[in-house]
Design a protein around this motif. Structure first.
Motif, PDB file in Angstrom:
ATOM      1  N   THR A 169       0.815  -1.220   0.000  1.00  0.00           N
ATOM      2  CA  THR A 169       0.000   0.000   0.000  1.00  0.00           C
ATOM      3  C   THR A 169       0.844   1.263   0.000  1.00  0.00           C
ATOM      4  O   THR A 169       0.526   2.237  -0.692  1.00  0.00           O
ATOM      5  CB  THR A 169      -0.919   0.031   1.236  1.00  0.00           C
ATOM      6  N   SER A 170       1.894   1.297   0.816  1.00  0.00           N
ATOM      7  CA  SER A 170       2.729   2.490   0.946  1.00  0.00           C
ATOM      8  C   SER A 170       4.088   2.082   1.485  1.00  0.00           C
ATOM      9  O   SER A 170       4.224   1.031   2.119  1.00  0.00           O
ATOM     10  CB  SER A 170       2.071   3.516   1.872  1.00  0.00           C
ATOM     11  N   VAL A 171       5.082   2.924   1.243  1.00  0.00           N
ATOM     12  CA  VAL A 171       6.437   2.664   1.737  1.00  0.00           C
ATOM     13  C   VAL A 171       6.973   3.951   2.344  1.00  0.00           C
ATOM     14  O   VAL A 171       7.127   4.963   1.654  1.00  0.00           O
ATOM     15  CB  VAL A 171       7.385   2.191   0.615  1.00  0.00           C
ATOM     16  N   ASP A 172       7.242   3.905   3.647  1.00  0.00           N
ATOM     17  CA  ASP A 172       7.833   5.061   4.308  1.00  0.00           C
ATOM     18  C   ASP A 172       8.580   4.584   5.542  1.00  0.00           C
ATOM     19  O   ASP A 172       8.651   3.377   5.811  1.00  0.00           O
ATOM     20  CB  ASP A 172       6.775   6.109   4.660  1.00  0.00           C
ATOM     21  N   LEU A 173       9.139   5.517   6.297  1.00  0.00           N
ATOM     22  CA  LEU A 173       9.985   5.171   7.433  1.00  0.00           C
ATOM     23  C   LEU A 173       9.161   4.776   8.647  1.00  0.00           C
ATOM     24  O   LEU A 173       8.313   5.539   9.109  1.00  0.00           O
ATOM     25  CB  LEU A 173      10.897   6.345   7.786  1.00  0.00           C
ATOM     26  N   ASP A 174       9.398   3.583   9.156  1.00  0.00           N
ATOM     27  CA  ASP A 174       8.825   3.078  10.398  1.00  0.00           C
ATOM     28  C   ASP A 174       9.513   1.749  10.691  1.00  0.00           C
ATOM     29  O   ASP A 174       9.960   1.062   9.769  1.00  0.00           O
ATOM     30  CB  ASP A 174       7.311   2.889  10.288  1.00  0.00           C
ATOM     31  N   HIS A 318       4.495   9.448   8.089  1.00  0.00           N
ATOM     32  CA  HIS A 318       3.648   9.287   6.901  1.00  0.00           C
ATOM     33  C   HIS A 318       2.173   9.321   7.276  1.00  0.00           C
ATOM     34  O   HIS A 318       1.361  10.010   6.639  1.00  0.00           O
ATOM     35  CB  HIS A 318       4.014   7.967   6.215  1.00  0.00           C
ATOM     36  N   ALA A 319       1.806   8.595   8.327  1.00  0.00           N
ATOM     37  CA  ALA A 319       0.406   8.568   8.770  1.00  0.00           C
ATOM     38  C   ALA A 319      -0.007   9.911   9.356  1.00  0.00           C
ATOM     39  O   ALA A 319      -1.138  10.365   9.166  1.00  0.00           O
ATOM     40  CB  ALA A 319       0.203   7.462   9.797  1.00  0.00           C
ATOM     41  N   ALA A 352       5.868  16.690  14.322  1.00  0.00           N
ATOM     42  CA  ALA A 352       6.169  17.853  13.476  1.00  0.00           C
ATOM     43  C   ALA A 352       5.178  17.980  12.326  1.00  0.00           C
ATOM     44  O   ALA A 352       4.870  19.089  11.876  1.00  0.00           O
ATOM     45  CB  ALA A 352       7.589  17.743  12.925  1.00  0.00           C
ATOM     46  N   GLU A 353       4.661  16.856  11.846  1.00  0.00           N
ATOM     47  CA  GLU A 353       3.686  16.878  10.749  1.00  0.00           C
ATOM     48  C   GLU A 353       2.380  17.544  11.153  1.00  0.00           C
ATOM     49  O   GLU A 353       1.592  17.951  10.302  1.00  0.00           O
ATOM     50  CB  GLU A 353       3.405  15.455  10.247  1.00  0.00           C
ATOM     51  N   LEU A 354       2.140  17.664  12.458  1.00  0.00           N
ATOM     52  CA  LEU A 354       0.864  18.187  12.954  1.00  0.00           C
ATOM     53  C   LEU A 354       0.984  19.540  13.639  1.00  0.00           C
ATOM     54  O   LEU A 354       0.001  20.053  14.184  1.00  0.00           O
ATOM     55  CB  LEU A 354       0.244  17.173  13.916  1.00  0.00           C
ATOM     56  N   THR A 355       2.164  20.132  13.619  1.00  0.00           N
ATOM     57  CA  THR A 355       2.363  21.365  14.387  1.00  0.00           C
ATOM     58  C   THR A 355       1.471  22.511  13.930  1.00  0.00           C
ATOM     59  O   THR A 355       1.038  23.333  14.749  1.00  0.00           O
ATOM     60  CB  THR A 355       3.833  21.815  14.329  1.00  0.00           C
ATOM     61  N   THR A 356       1.179  22.598  12.639  1.00  0.00           N
ATOM     62  CA  THR A 356       0.327  23.691  12.160  1.00  0.00           C
ATOM     63  C   THR A 356      -1.156  23.344  12.216  1.00  0.00           C
ATOM     64  O   THR A 356      -1.997  24.196  11.940  1.00  0.00           O
ATOM     65  CB  THR A 356       0.707  24.072  10.715  1.00  0.00           C
ATOM     66  N   SER A 357      -1.477  22.107  12.574  1.00  0.00           N
ATOM     67  CA  SER A 357      -2.876  21.671  12.620  1.00  0.00           C
ATOM     68  C   SER A 357      -3.431  21.611  14.035  1.00  0.00           C
ATOM     69  O   SER A 357      -4.641  21.648  14.227  1.00  0.00           O
ATOM     70  CB  SER A 357      -3.010  20.282  11.969  1.00  0.00           C
ATOM     71  N   VAL A 358      -2.548  21.491  15.008  1.00  0.00           N
ATOM     72  CA  VAL A 358      -2.959  21.315  16.405  1.00  0.00           C
ATOM     73  C   VAL A 358      -2.688  22.594  17.194  1.00  0.00           C
ATOM     74  O   VAL A 358      -1.633  23.208  17.065  1.00  0.00           O
ATOM     75  CB  VAL A 358      -2.208  20.122  17.037  1.00  0.00           C
ATOM     76  N   ASP A 359      -3.649  22.971  18.023  1.00  0.00           N
ATOM     77  CA  ASP A 359      -3.543  24.198  18.814  1.00  0.00           C
ATOM     78  C   ASP A 359      -3.120  23.948  20.261  1.00  0.00           C
ATOM     79  O   ASP A 359      -2.497  24.795  20.888  1.00  0.00           O
ATOM     80  CB  ASP A 359      -4.885  24.930  18.815  1.00  0.00           C
ATOM     81  N   ALA A 360      -3.488  22.784  20.809  1.00  0.00           N
ATOM     82  CA  ALA A 360      -3.172  22.487  22.206  1.00  0.00           C
ATOM     83  C   ALA A 360      -2.787  21.019  22.327  1.00  0.00           C
ATOM     84  O   ALA A 360      -3.431  20.150  21.719  1.00  0.00           O
ATOM     85  CB  ALA A 360      -4.370  22.800  23.106  1.00  0.00           C
TER      86      ALA A 360
END
Length: 429
Positions: A169-174, A318-319, A352-360
């Motif tokens: 399905t996908s290939v990324d770092l984990d 990735h997720a 880091a992938e969520l820093t601009t999406s999460v407020d608290a």
């Protein structure tokens, strides 16, 4: 074969007693390799040749891809089994036949049979339960069996079965400690499920060269996105196209699960030569939702919280990137994130992938030897300039997030299957 048991030290054990026992009999939680499990499988005469077998590997997207294929085949009145891991709430979730989790008693009988057959051979928890699941499938004989790979592919227990169709399905770092530190190395491990002269479907849009090379080396029928099939997105719908056969399905509705995984599932169904049409595809898209994958609940009236709650098992960069895209699209006025993660994950890059999406942020400690404490998470994200409160457990963090959130805001719970497992029973009960 019929699963029978005879007198042994484990007679009359419950399933929970069996699972506790399995946690003690091997000195490593993860011990990749097919030598030990293949010996026991041979003693058990495991044979799934009665069914069409699809093996699904990938860094992310395995569970949702399996679910879409499963639901489509069930819509055609086929008998379908799915073996997956890990579970969220109950071990029985790991094997379902026609959408029904297998009960305790067949698991107990199968585990007893594996225990008798293994004799001197040591097995991990996962290897032991995989063999038991395969024994149950051999007894039940569904027409289609979908095997979700646990870790990697080449050396995963599910790979002792020669599948009719292999999927990446996908290939990324984990899991870099086990699979390698580059996408090329990880891609090679996942491509290890390919078989000569059998379809090998790759949904990853940016396929590592190692995947294509391995497919070519063994003579697999490589069906890669961008070559064998593709998608095009429009504002409120999308199109799927099989390039070589000029098959096109237009006006497909947007799914609850990642669109990429529906597209990959459609390629699998094409190779299975089942009937496909836009109406049925859309019907299955609409019904396919998977627990713990951008799963949304409304706050309960009795606790005075009327906002949304989202559960997601995302635990790698990735997720997390896909999770951020989903949150941004939904447009909440504020997002409160409850995070619990394992310390062998890339915590800082994931967050880091969520820093601009999460407020608290609400950092929560998980239990167990692999768990990161809330304080460890907090210290790892200093360079991201994130500030959050630390909690001894996920439920306390969740309660505080709900108390702080308003009706037009989202409480997001993510970071691990273990994190979601702490909260989901509170929402579905």
């Amino acid at each position: 074969m019929s699963i029978k048991s005879s007198e042994s030290h484990c007679d009359n054990w419950s399933l929970s007693q069996w699972l506790c026992y399995l946690e003690t009999i091997h000195n490593q939680e993860i011990d990749l390799g097919l030598a030990r499990i293949s010996q026991v499988a041979e003693r058990l005469n495991i044979d799934l040749s009665f069914a069409k077998v699809i093996t699904v590997a990938g860094t992310n997207g395995k569970g949702t891809t399996c679910a879409f294929i499963e639901n489509y085949l069930l819509s055609l009145q086929q008998q379908v089994a799915v073996y997956s891991s890990p579970h969220i709430e109950r071990f029985n979730e790991r094997l379902r036949i026609n959408k029904i989790d297998v009960d305790d008693q067949p698991w107990i009988a199968a585990l007893t049979a594996v225990e008798q057959a293994r004799a001197e051979i040591s097995l991990t928890y996962y290897e032991f339960t995989t063999l038991a699941g395969l024994l149950i499938l051999q007894q039940q004989q569904p027409s289609y069996i979908i095997l979700e790979v646990g870790l990697g592919g080449r050396l995963d227990a599910t790979n002792m079965i020669d599948a009719d169709i292999a999927v990446v399905t996908s290939v990324d770092l984990d899991h870099q400690a086990f699979l390698g530190n580059t996408r090329e190395a990880i891609g090679f491990e996942k491509a290890g499920i390919f078989r000569s002269n059998k379809p090998a479907i790759v949904g990853e849009p940016d396929m590592p060269a190692s995947v294509a090379k391995h497919g070519e080396d063994i003579g697999a029928e490589l069906l890669a996105r961008g070559v064998a099939f593709n998608i095009s997105k429009q504002e409120n719908c999308w199109r799927w196209q099989q390039i070589s056969a000029y098959s096109v399905y237009d006006d497909l509705q947007l799914p609850h699960i990642p669109l990429d995984n529906v597209a990959t599932g459609l390629m699998v169904l094409t190779e299975l030569n089942v009937e496909l049409n836009v109406g049925r595809i859309n019907q299955v898209i609409a019904q396919t939702k998977v627990a713990g994958r951008t799963e949304v609940f409304k706050g309960k009236e009795e606790d005075d919280f009327k906002g949304d709650i989202m559960l997601d098992v995302a635990h790698n960069p990735h997720a997390a990137k896909h999770l951020a895209q989903t949150i941004n699209r939904l447009g909440y006025s504020k997002v409160h994130a409850v995070v619990g993660m394992l310390k062998d994950k890339d915590i800082s890059v994931t967050l880091a992938e969520l820093t601009t999406s999460v407020d608290a942020w609400y950092f929560a400690s998980l239990s167990g030897p692999r768990a990161a404490s809330a304080q460890e998470i907090n210290s790892l994200v200093d360079e991201l300039a994130l500030t959050g409160n630390c909690f001894d457990n996920v439920e306390h963090a969740f309660t505080m997030a709900k108390n702080k959130a308003n009706a037009d805001e989202l409480v997001l719970v993510f970071g691990s299957f273990f994190t979601v497992a702490e909260i989901r029973p509170l929402l579905v009960g």
